[in-house]
Design an enzyme around this catalytic site. Structure first.
Site, PDB file in Angstrom:
ATOM      1  N   ARG A  78       7.239  31.774 -14.213  1.00 31.56           N
ATOM      2  CA  ARG A  78       8.086  32.213 -15.225  1.00 31.56           C
ATOM      3  C   ARG A  78       7.137  32.869 -16.595  1.00 31.56           C
ATOM      4  NH1 ARG A  78      10.785  30.175 -20.541  1.00 31.56           N
ATOM      5  NH2 ARG A  78      12.326  31.956 -21.082  1.00 31.56           N
ATOM      6  N   HIS A 122      10.757  37.580 -25.203  1.00 30.92           N
ATOM      7  CA  HIS A 122      10.253  36.240 -25.566  1.00 30.92           C
ATOM      8  C   HIS A 122       9.570  36.669 -27.150  1.00 30.92           C
ATOM      9  CE1 HIS A 122       8.987  31.891 -24.239  1.00 30.92           C
ATOM     10  NE2 HIS A 122       8.523  31.881 -25.411  1.00 30.92           N
ATOM     11  N   GLU A 167      15.247  31.914 -26.086  1.00 31.51           N
ATOM     12  CA  GLU A 167      15.614  31.198 -27.289  1.00 31.51           C
ATOM     13  C   GLU A 167      16.203  31.851 -28.363  1.00 31.51           C
ATOM     14  OE1 GLU A 167      12.634  28.562 -28.151  1.00 31.51           O
ATOM     15  OE2 GLU A 167      12.630  27.428 -26.325  1.00 31.51           O
ATOM     16  N   ASN A 294      15.761  25.108 -22.114  1.00 31.41           N
ATOM     17  CA  ASN A 294      14.528  24.995 -22.781  1.00 31.41           C
ATOM     18  C   ASN A 294      14.813  23.676 -23.533  1.00 31.41           C
ATOM     19  OD1 ASN A 294      13.828  27.322 -21.442  1.00 31.41           O
ATOM     20  ND2 ASN A 294      13.217  28.201 -23.444  1.00 31.41           N
ATOM     21  N   TYR A 296      12.895  19.981 -25.242  1.00 24.44           N
ATOM     22  CA  TYR A 296      11.631  19.167 -25.597  1.00 24.44           C
ATOM     23  C   TYR A 296      11.807  17.783 -26.170  1.00 24.44           C
ATOM     24  CZ  TYR A 296       9.347  23.487 -24.499  1.00 24.44           C
ATOM     25  OH  TYR A 296       8.684  24.395 -23.928  1.00 24.44           O
TER      26      TYR A 296
HETATM   27  C1  FCB Z   1       9.593  27.100 -27.046  1.00 20.43           C
HETATM   28  C2  FCB Z   1       9.178  28.290 -26.943  1.00 20.43           C
HETATM   29  C3  FCB Z   1       7.854  28.394 -26.198  1.00 20.43           C
HETATM   30  C4  FCB Z   1       6.845  27.317 -26.595  1.00 20.43           C
HETATM   31  C5  FCB Z   1       7.469  26.102 -26.367  1.00 20.43           C
HETATM   32  C6  FCB Z   1       6.519  24.817 -26.986  1.00 20.43           C
HETATM   33  O1  FCB Z   1      10.591  26.873 -28.044  1.00 20.43           O
HETATM   34  O2  FCB Z   1      10.157  29.136 -26.006  1.00 20.43           O
HETATM   35  O3  FCB Z   1       7.137  29.888 -26.263  1.00 20.43           O
HETATM   36  O4  FCB Z   1       6.260  27.622 -27.927  1.00 20.43           O
HETATM   37  O5  FCB Z   1       8.616  25.948 -27.306  1.00 20.43           O
END
Ligand code: FCB
Length: 454
Positions: A78, A122, A167, A294, A296
């Site tokens: 990607r 992006h 995002e 996405n 985290y």
């Molecule tokens: C996301 C982004 C990516 C990277 C990660 C850690 O929000 O899409 O570009 O910075 O976080």
């Protein structure tokens, strides 16, 4: 209870990057300036004073990176396309040399049996688009779909999956409200209006891509974090729902459900400031072939009447933190996938980003023993497998990131790569332990998950 993680046949294993974070070559082959070029060149915006001018130099070193993907057994890459390479200036003429680069990249990927997963945007908006009002001005709607169409026409015969936006919540809110991302505004009303134009432009671009590539699968990547209510108090539960609406659903529901989710304490007042015109909600209606997530971290959310906009505040959780300070809570990805599966009619899902900031450097033996990243990925992949066992249609996982790279406002101070990049030594690459771990998992190594995590 521990259960073995199973990933369906054909599950896509990949790694992700984005143009500004890895390419470098910021002025080569006719590329125009982007808002991130401008933002990073302004002193004070990036914690370590760095820029993406060179970054990982992937523009020149992509064959090496593709070879690394092959070595790790990853079947998909990607990456994102820099709009400012393709349409460098306000003449709006397409720069063939910009498209040539992506054609070379796609050729090299396919020659190595790796499936390209391009993202059209992006965050690196061309400077000329910003000068005309950026994502806040309706002129961006036509400009973005014209650019998208130009890319799809050139590469479309070889791309099976297009991701349109990355995002939107982040580039709208951090770029226009918080101001720590380009273009660096701090204006809540501008943010509201911008979010609406982004939704309009998004839907229009989906239509343009679909018209130009009718057989391709089209989706977008949404950053999502699950709001865990701080307590059973109905006010906290409602606050967590507003968090979900604001972060996870604001850029998705208008397109697929035809309405804005309730994110504000005074929703009507917010909607009234968004310049919603007759016909907008209709023209925003579209559909996706897949939803890309996405993920985290998570958010623990408490009701807070002093926050006049969203009526909430985030509180610290008990989980371990990554080097960025983000809480690590693997069960949240299970909850997230289940929620999206439920709310959006059992869609096809991809995890297009997931990973861990961890600064472990090469040790005395020359290797990078990034054990906290391995634990992170193992735990999150386990929880994804759990959601798959429970019937969710997750088709792939992309590690963020293939490479340590330019982490936006954090510059090179945060490392997410499964491959180490030595920015002091010509961007030399070195696979970390986490990269080898992922290779072994893809090759069939055993992984268990805990089906009781919450
Ligand atoms: C996301 C982004 C990516 C990277 C990660 C850690 O929000 O899409 O570009 O910075 O976080």
């Amino acid at each position: 209870m521990l259960r073995p993680a199973r990933f369906p046949a054909g599950f896509v294993w990949g790694a992700a990057t984005s143009a500004y974070q890895v390419e470098g070559a910021w002025q080569e082959d006719g590329k125009g300036e982007s808002i991130w070029d401008r933002f990073s060149h302004q002193p004070g915006n990036i914690v370590d004073g760095s820029t993406g001018d060179v970054a990982c130099d992937q523009y020149h070193r992509y064959p090496e990176d593709i070879a690394l993907l092959g070595e790790l057994g990853l079947g998909a890459y990607r990456f994102s396309i820099a709009w400012s390479r393709v349409v460098p200036d306000s003449s709006r003429a397409v720069n063939p040399a910009g498209l040539d680069y992506y054609e070379r990249l796609v050729d090299e990927l396919q020659a190595n049996g790796i499936e390209p997963y391009p993202t059209l945007f992006h965050w690196d908006l061309p400077g000329w688009v910003q000068d005309a009002g950026g994502w806040a001005d309706r002129g961006v709607i036509g400009a973005f779909s014209a650019y998208s169409e130009a890319v799809v026409r050139r590469l479309g015969d070889r791309i099976r999956t297009w991701t349109v936006l990355n995002e939107p919540e982040v580039f709208v809110n951090q770029g226009h409200d918080i101001g720590d991302h380009a273009p660096g505004f701090r204006d809540p009303d501008l943010t509201l209006r911008t979010s609406h134009v982004v939704n309009l432009a998004h839907a229009e671009a989906v239509r343009a891509v679909r018209a130009a590539a009718p057989r391709a699968a089209i989706g977008s990547a949404f950053n999502m974090d699950v709001g865990y209510p701080a307590s059973d108090d109905p006010r906290d539960i409602a606050a967590a729902e507003r968090h979900h609406a604001r972060v996870n659903a604001w850029f998705l529901d208008p397109l697929v459900h035809g309405r804005y989710p309730v994110a504000f304490v005074d929703q009507d007042a917010a909607l009234a400031r968004m310049d919603i015109r007759p016909g907008d909600m209709e023209s925003m209606a579209t559909s996706f072939d897949f939803i890309a997530l996405n993920m985290y971290s998570r958010a623990i959310v408490e009701d807070d009447p002093t926050d006049r906009r969203f009526g909430l505040r985030r509180i610290e959780g008990p989980g371990r933190r990554n080097s960025f300070g983000w809480e690590i809570w693997p069960a949240a990805i299970h909850r997230l996938v289940k929620r999206v599966d439920h709310d959006y009619g059992r869609p096809i899902l991809y995890i297009t980003e997931n990973g861990c900031a961890d600064g472990t450097r090469p040790g005395a033996d020359g290797q990078v023993h990034d054990t906290s990243r391995i634990t992170y990925m193992a735990d999150h992949l386990g929880q994804i497998a759990r959601a798959i066992d429970e019937g969710c249609d997750v088709r792939g996982y992309f590690a963020w990131s293939l490479l340590d790279n330019f982490e936006w406002a954090a510059g090179y101070s945060q490392r997410f790569g499964i491959v180490w990049v030595d920015f002091d030594d010509g961007a030399r690459r070195l696979v970390k332990d986490s990269g080898w771990w992922l290779r072994d998992l893809v090759a069939g190594a055993r992984l268990d998950y805990d089906d009781a995590l919450d």
